[in-house]
Motif scaffolding. Structure first.
Motif, PDB file in Angstrom:
ATOM      1  N   SER A  25       5.531  54.685 -10.450  1.00 43.20           N
ATOM      2  CA  SER A  25       6.009  56.074 -10.396  1.00 43.20           C
ATOM      3  C   SER A  25       7.261  56.222 -11.248  1.00 43.20           C
ATOM      4  N   GLU A  26       7.169  57.073 -12.244  1.00 43.33           N
ATOM      5  CA  GLU A  26       8.342  57.351 -13.064  1.00 43.33           C
ATOM      6  C   GLU A  26       9.435  58.022 -12.233  1.00 43.33           C
ATOM      7  N   GLU A  27       9.035  58.874 -11.288  1.00 42.86           N
ATOM      8  CA  GLU A  27      10.032  59.574 -10.468  1.00 42.86           C
ATOM      9  C   GLU A  27      10.813  58.593  -9.588  1.00 42.86           C
ATOM     10  N   LEU A  28      10.123  57.600  -9.018  1.00 39.80           N
ATOM     11  CA  LEU A  28      10.846  56.586  -8.234  1.00 39.80           C
ATOM     12  C   LEU A  28      11.764  55.782  -9.135  1.00 39.80           C
ATOM     13  N   PHE A  29      11.302  55.462 -10.330  1.00 44.26           N
ATOM     14  CA  PHE A  29      12.124  54.712 -11.283  1.00 44.26           C
ATOM     15  C   PHE A  29      13.379  55.495 -11.646  1.00 44.26           C
ATOM     16  N   ASP A  30      13.242  56.814 -11.781  1.00 40.35           N
ATOM     17  CA  ASP A  30      14.401  57.648 -12.110  1.00 40.35           C
ATOM     18  C   ASP A  30      15.466  57.599 -11.019  1.00 40.35           C
ATOM     19  N   HIS A  31      15.070  57.277  -9.798  1.00 37.33           N
ATOM     20  CA  HIS A  31      16.030  57.221  -8.685  1.00 37.33           C
ATOM     21  C   HIS A  31      16.739  55.875  -8.588  1.00 37.33           C
ATOM     22  N   GLN A  32      16.389  54.932  -9.448  1.00 41.87           N
ATOM     23  CA  GLN A  32      17.017  53.612  -9.383  1.00 41.87           C
ATOM     24  C   GLN A  32      18.337  53.598 -10.145  1.00 41.87           C
ATOM     25  N   PRO A  33      19.221  52.662  -9.826  1.00 42.11           N
ATOM     26  CA  PRO A  33      20.479  52.544 -10.572  1.00 42.11           C
ATOM     27  C   PRO A  33      20.218  52.273 -12.048  1.00 42.11           C
ATOM     28  N   GLU A  34      21.118  52.727 -12.877  1.00 39.40           N
ATOM     29  CA  GLU A  34      20.956  52.563 -14.319  1.00 39.40           C
ATOM     30  C   GLU A  34      20.819  51.098 -14.704  1.00 39.40           C
ATOM     31  N   ALA A  35      21.560  50.228 -14.030  1.00 43.24           N
ATOM     32  CA  ALA A  35      21.498  48.799 -14.358  1.00 43.24           C
ATOM     33  C   ALA A  35      20.093  48.255 -14.147  1.00 43.24           C
ATOM     34  N   TYR A  36      19.446  48.674 -13.055  1.00 35.24           N
ATOM     35  CA  TYR A  36      18.086  48.201 -12.815  1.00 35.24           C
ATOM     36  C   TYR A  36      17.136  48.761 -13.872  1.00 35.24           C
ATOM     37  N   ARG A  37      17.260  50.047 -14.182  1.00 36.47           N
ATOM     38  CA  ARG A  37      16.369  50.648 -15.179  1.00 36.47           C
ATOM     39  C   ARG A  37      16.484  49.935 -16.516  1.00 36.47           C
ATOM     40  N   ASN A  38      17.698  49.636 -16.914  1.00 39.54           N
ATOM     41  CA  ASN A  38      17.895  48.955 -18.192  1.00 39.54           C
ATOM     42  C   ASN A  38      17.368  47.525 -18.162  1.00 39.54           C
ATOM     43  N   SER A  39      17.434  46.891 -17.015  1.00 38.62           N
ATOM     44  CA  SER A  39      16.940  45.511 -16.922  1.00 38.62           C
ATOM     45  C   SER A  39      15.423  45.449 -16.992  1.00 38.62           C
ATOM     46  N   VAL A  40      14.756  46.520 -16.548  1.00 36.95           N
ATOM     47  CA  VAL A  40      13.293  46.542 -16.567  1.00 36.95           C
ATOM     48  C   VAL A  40      12.771  47.051 -17.899  1.00 36.95           C
ATOM     49  N   LEU A  41      13.236  48.208 -18.315  1.00 37.60           N
ATOM     50  CA  LEU A  41      12.754  48.821 -19.556  1.00 37.60           C
ATOM     51  C   LEU A  41      13.893  49.587 -20.205  1.00 37.60           C
ATOM     52  N   PRO A  42      14.649  48.935 -21.081  1.00 42.75           N
ATOM     53  CA  PRO A  42      15.752  49.637 -21.745  1.00 42.75           C
ATOM     54  C   PRO A  42      15.221  50.728 -22.664  1.00 42.75           C
ATOM     55  N   GLU A  43      16.101  51.623 -23.046  1.00 44.86           N
ATOM     56  CA  GLU A  43      15.686  52.760 -23.867  1.00 44.86           C
ATOM     57  C   GLU A  43      15.003  52.320 -25.152  1.00 44.86           C
ATOM     58  N   ALA A  44      15.526  51.253 -25.758  1.00 38.79           N
ATOM     59  CA  ALA A  44      14.927  50.766 -26.999  1.00 38.79           C
ATOM     60  C   ALA A  44      13.489  50.302 -26.779  1.00 38.79           C
ATOM     61  N   GLY A  45      13.206  49.819 -25.562  1.00 31.45           N
ATOM     62  CA  GLY A  45      11.859  49.341 -25.276  1.00 31.45           C
ATOM     63  C   GLY A  45      10.817  50.431 -25.339  1.00 31.45           C
ATOM     64  N   LEU A  46      11.222  51.678 -25.146  1.00 26.04           N
ATOM     65  CA  LEU A  46      10.277  52.784 -25.223  1.00 26.04           C
ATOM     66  C   LEU A  46       9.688  52.935 -26.627  1.00 26.04           C
TER      67      LEU A  46
END
Length: 838
Positions: free
Chosen positions: A736-757
């Motif tokens: 779920s992208e919406e659940l991912f959006d609710h995670q801390p920025e540090a976790y989001r970057n560790s899983v899929l950083p912006e460059a990874g998109l």
């Protein structure tokens, strides 16, 4: 008992308040005519047709079967629920509510008696006429732009502003409890609204639901499905519909237009009797005595008769109180039928002036400027508009009419109880229970003792929110378990309506006490339903739209699931879209609608190409961001943590009104998470989690994001082959992208950083037309694997055949990921070249 036993009309004695109702009715007709005249927009004939029934329903009094409500507290939970399902007929309500507000305003100003006080942000006042079909933003500066902010005509706008009045009715409008239109969806929620009060144990004396609709909207699929839904829910006389029978639509007639008159068997009233409804009829839907009489007869009807009620009232689209035999006295032909639908008259045209003249003659008033033709100057138009609205309102000063109205509103308002006996605790929101938090879910199977709150029966309940690795159980098997856990914790406050496939999409066993019946099993939570996806979703919306808490910031109601095959869920979209808007704007807390897109993905083409479920579920992304949480599960152990993470958000963030769950049909072995990079059993709660991390010290080949059942399972199955081939990709599960959006920025970057998109491919059970994540790079399409790889519908067949044709079988996935990895240097160079050219 014959279904037509109540259909014959027998007039009662002349009731006491007929003259006052007729005067208020004429004022309402004149006011709505002025709204259209000066706004040069909106609808005309339809609102006029409803006006007598609208006035009688609001002012007839609960002792006569009219509405029980409090104008001072119009959203009180124990008020009767008024539904102007015919949403474009809003002007009849706006006008009546302005007249009511003005009567209360005048009496409070004159007496200082707090019984007549209505908070400015609640009341609808004559100055709000200027807000008809105008947006709130435009109204903020409307008076200032024309130098009128200090003009005495507009004094009521001081402090409170001018209320924006939508062209179609909304649930935020005073006594109204539905977003009216389009396509009959307003009326379609009525069965759910009525059933809610039965389910929580309210007495049959109230609240009741009174809804207005006409024949063309009643032809729409949503409204047609209401016929079956209300019977299935056995809502009885709690639901009362007024059918405005005038054979007139927007630009055609029904009989003699859409349906040829040679088909004399097409009888509207027979369509409702044949469905088993309790059908009443009155010969003149504009006669106040007949209207009050039928309201009273419905109210006095046997509460043991569980048939819903509908009244057919013969009306005239374009009705006018003084018209005689189709003529306006002193003018000529009355404009009736579908030609009266739009407000197509020019401002102050002769027909409007002659209608106004009949009002002037009746009440001894004189409108200003109307006989001088259209007003071209915007400032002068506003002045003439408000001047003439005030002249219409001046009739309240004649013969004590305003005092009568204010006293009537206080009398009706004081009849609203602040407490009624219910089976639920209205001071507690069970959806905030800590046991529903994803972090607190029990990992081991549970055997629980439960007791029926109605019958006192007891039994043992087994719930398995998680399963051991290797057990054979697909994600859909987890649906019944999360619903059971919800019902266990909330004491049966989660209802399910599935399209005659409740077992197939695994909702059936979410009910602890079985099928709901208002008489024999009121604790049941599985509501029986036919194959009518739109009607089922609408009933679910009706259920979750109600709140029994006197505190608008607290929720005391139910949540509901409506499910069907993913390919057919677009039938649910329109009512759900309107519901999302209603939830956003509501001033009180509401429940959460759940859409279960069961058997989604390419696998369902095993039934037939008509069931191909990759495109249709994408409609659930078509909402403002953050108002819906979508969940796409592939593994059994993703279901509970992913869902309850979403539920935790929805229970606390009012903005979220819908949770959508996608699951596929196949049963796969439960994943062994000890082999994943993220071994957390509750990883799905984070929206995205890492299945395979990059190998350290080796060149990286990009990100692979998996979504959906067979796609993710088959990708996981080829990970050893990829490793043996030296393919160094990071594999991520997208729940779920919406659940991912609710995670801390540090976790989001560790899983899929912006460059990874910019450096990823998808392996998805969805479609390339809409990716599981936003803002992905332009090259993702060329690299990704989806079942619409050749932009064709699959041919169908066995599941294995379908998956192979979709190129989501293990061999195709291995080849696709290998190609993605090998092409990385070329891919990055293409990106650099694009930037350099820019």
């Amino acid at each position: 008992m014959s279904v037509q036993a109540s259909s014959a009309y027998t007039p009662s004695k002349l009731f006491q308040d007929r003259q006052q109702l007729e005067d208020i009715g004429f004022m309402t007709c004149m006011t709505l005519t002025l709204l259209g005249n000066y706004s040069q927009t909106g609808h005309f004939g339809g609102p006029l047709a409803y006006t007598p029934f609208n006035v009688a329903t609001h002012l007839g009094g609960p002792e006569n079967g009219g509405l029980r409500y409090d104008y001072r507290r119009p959203k009180h939970p124990y008020s009767d629920k008024f539904m102007l399902a015919a949403g474009h007929c809003a002007p009849t309500c706006y006008s009546l509510w302005m007249i009511m507000g003005e009567a209360m305003y005048r009496k409070y100003q004159r007496t200082g008696d707090r019984r007549y006080y209505v908070a400015p942000d609640v009341a609808m006042l004559p100055v709000d006429a200027l807000g008809f079909r105008r947006g709130a933003a435009a109204l903020k500066n409307l008076l200032a732009q024309h130098g009128l902010e200090d003009h005495p005509l507009f004094a009521q706008a001081k402090g409170r502003g001018i209320r924006a009045l939508s062209g179609h009715i909304e649930s935020t409008d005073l006594t109204n409890d539905v977003n009216g239109g389009p396509s009959g969806i307003g009326i379609a929620t009525a069965a759910g609204k009525a059933a809610f009060w039965d389910i929580i144990g309210a007495p049959m004396s109230g609240p009741k639901i009174i809804a207005f609709e006409g024949e063309f909207a009643m032809c729409a699929g949503h409204a047609q499905e209401l016929k079956t839904q209300a019977m299935a829910l056995q809502v009885g006389k709690r639901l009362r519909i007024f059918f405005s029978d005038n054979n007139a639509g927007i630009d055609d007639s029904l009989i003699g237009g859409v349906v040829s008159r040679k088909f004399d068997g097409y009888k509207l009233i027979d369509q409702w009797t044949s469905y088993g409804w309790n059908v009443f009829s009155i010969p003149d839907g504009h006669d106040y005595e007949q209207i009050v009489d039928v309201l009273k007869r419905m109210d006095q009807w046997d509460p043991g008769d569980r048939r819903p009620m509908i009244v057919f009232g013969k009306t005239i689209k374009g009705y006018w109180p003084t018209a005689v035999d189709g003529k306006i006295p002193g003018d000529g032909d009355q404009i009736v039928g579908f030609p009266s639908h739009p407000y197509a008259f020019k401002m102050n045209t002769e027909y409007v002036v002659n209608l106004a003249r009949t009002f002037e003659d009746r009440y001894g008033v004189q409108f200003e400027g109307m006989r001088n033709g259209p007003v071209k100057d915007a400032r002068e138009r506003l002045i003439q508009f408000k001047t003439n609205i005030d002249i219409a309102m001046s009739v309240l000063d004649k013969n004590g009419l305003g005092d009568w109205l204010a006293d009537r509103l206080v009398e009706i308002g004081d009849s609203v109880e602040n407490d009624i006996p219910l089976r639920i605790d209205v001071k507690k929101d069970p959806f905030l229970d800590d046991r529903l938090r994803a972090a607190n879910l029990p990992e081991e199977p549970q055997t629980l003792s439960v007791k029926n709150s109605v019958s006192a029966a007891e039994k043992q309940l087994k719930i398995s929110l998680f399963r051991k690795a290797g057990e054979i159980a697909g994600a859909r098997r987890g649906i019944s378990e999360i619903v059971k856990w919800l019902n266990y914790v909330t004491e049966n406050r989660v209802l399910t309506l599935a399209a005659d496939l409740s077992e197939s999409v695994n909702l059936e066993h979410g009910s602890i006490w079985g099928h709901y019946d208002p008489e024999t099993n009121p604790a049941g939570t599985r509501l029986k339903a036919a194959i009518q996806e739109a009607g089922n979703a609408s009933s679910a919306i009706g259920l979750v739209s109600q709140n029994a808490s006197p505190d608008p910031d607290k929720f005391a109601g139910v949540w509901a699931f409506s499910g069907t095959y993913g390919a057919f869920t677009p039938l649910m979209y329109l009512p759900a879209r309107v519901w999302s808007q209603q939830n956003q704007d509501s001033k009180f807390r509401t429940g959460v609608l759940h859409i279960l897109a069961g058997h989604s993905g390419p696998e369902t083409a095993a039934d037939a190409r008509t069931h191909f479920g990759i495109f249709s579920p994408q409609v659930w992304k078509l909402f403002p961001r953050g108002q819906v949480i979508t969940l796409s599960f592939w593994d059994y152990n993703d279901v509970a943590p992913g869902y309850f993470a979403a539920a935790e958000i929805a229970a606390r963030e009012k903005k979220v009104g819908i949770i959508v769950i996608e699951v596929a049909r196949p049963d796969f072995p439960v994943a062994d998470r000890s082999k994943f990079a993220d071994t957390d059993l509750r990883a799905a709660a984070k929206g995205l989690y890492v299945i395979r991390e990059f190998k350290p010290g080796q060149p990286k080949h990009g990100y692979v994001v998996a979504q959906g059942s067979s796609a993710t399972f088959n990708l996981v199955s080829v990970l050893p082959r990829l490793e043996q081939s030296g393919i160094n990709v990071k594999v991520i599960s997208a729940i779920s992208e919406e659940l991912f959006d609710h995670q801390p920025e540090a976790y989001r970057n560790s899983v899929l950083p912006e460059a990874g998109l910019q450096d990823l491919m998808f392996v998805s059970s969805g479609t390339r037309r809409m990716w599981p994540l936003r803002n992905v790079g332009s090259l993702a399409d060329a690299s990704s694997l989806t079942s619409d790889w050749d932009n064709q519908w699959l041919t169908g067949g066995l599941e294995a055949d379908v998956i192979a044709e979709a190129h989501l079988d293990p061999d195709s996935i291995f080849a696709g990921v290998k190609r993605f990895a090998e092409e990385r240097p070329e891919r990055l160079q293409r990106l650099r070249n694009m930037l350099d050219r820019w």
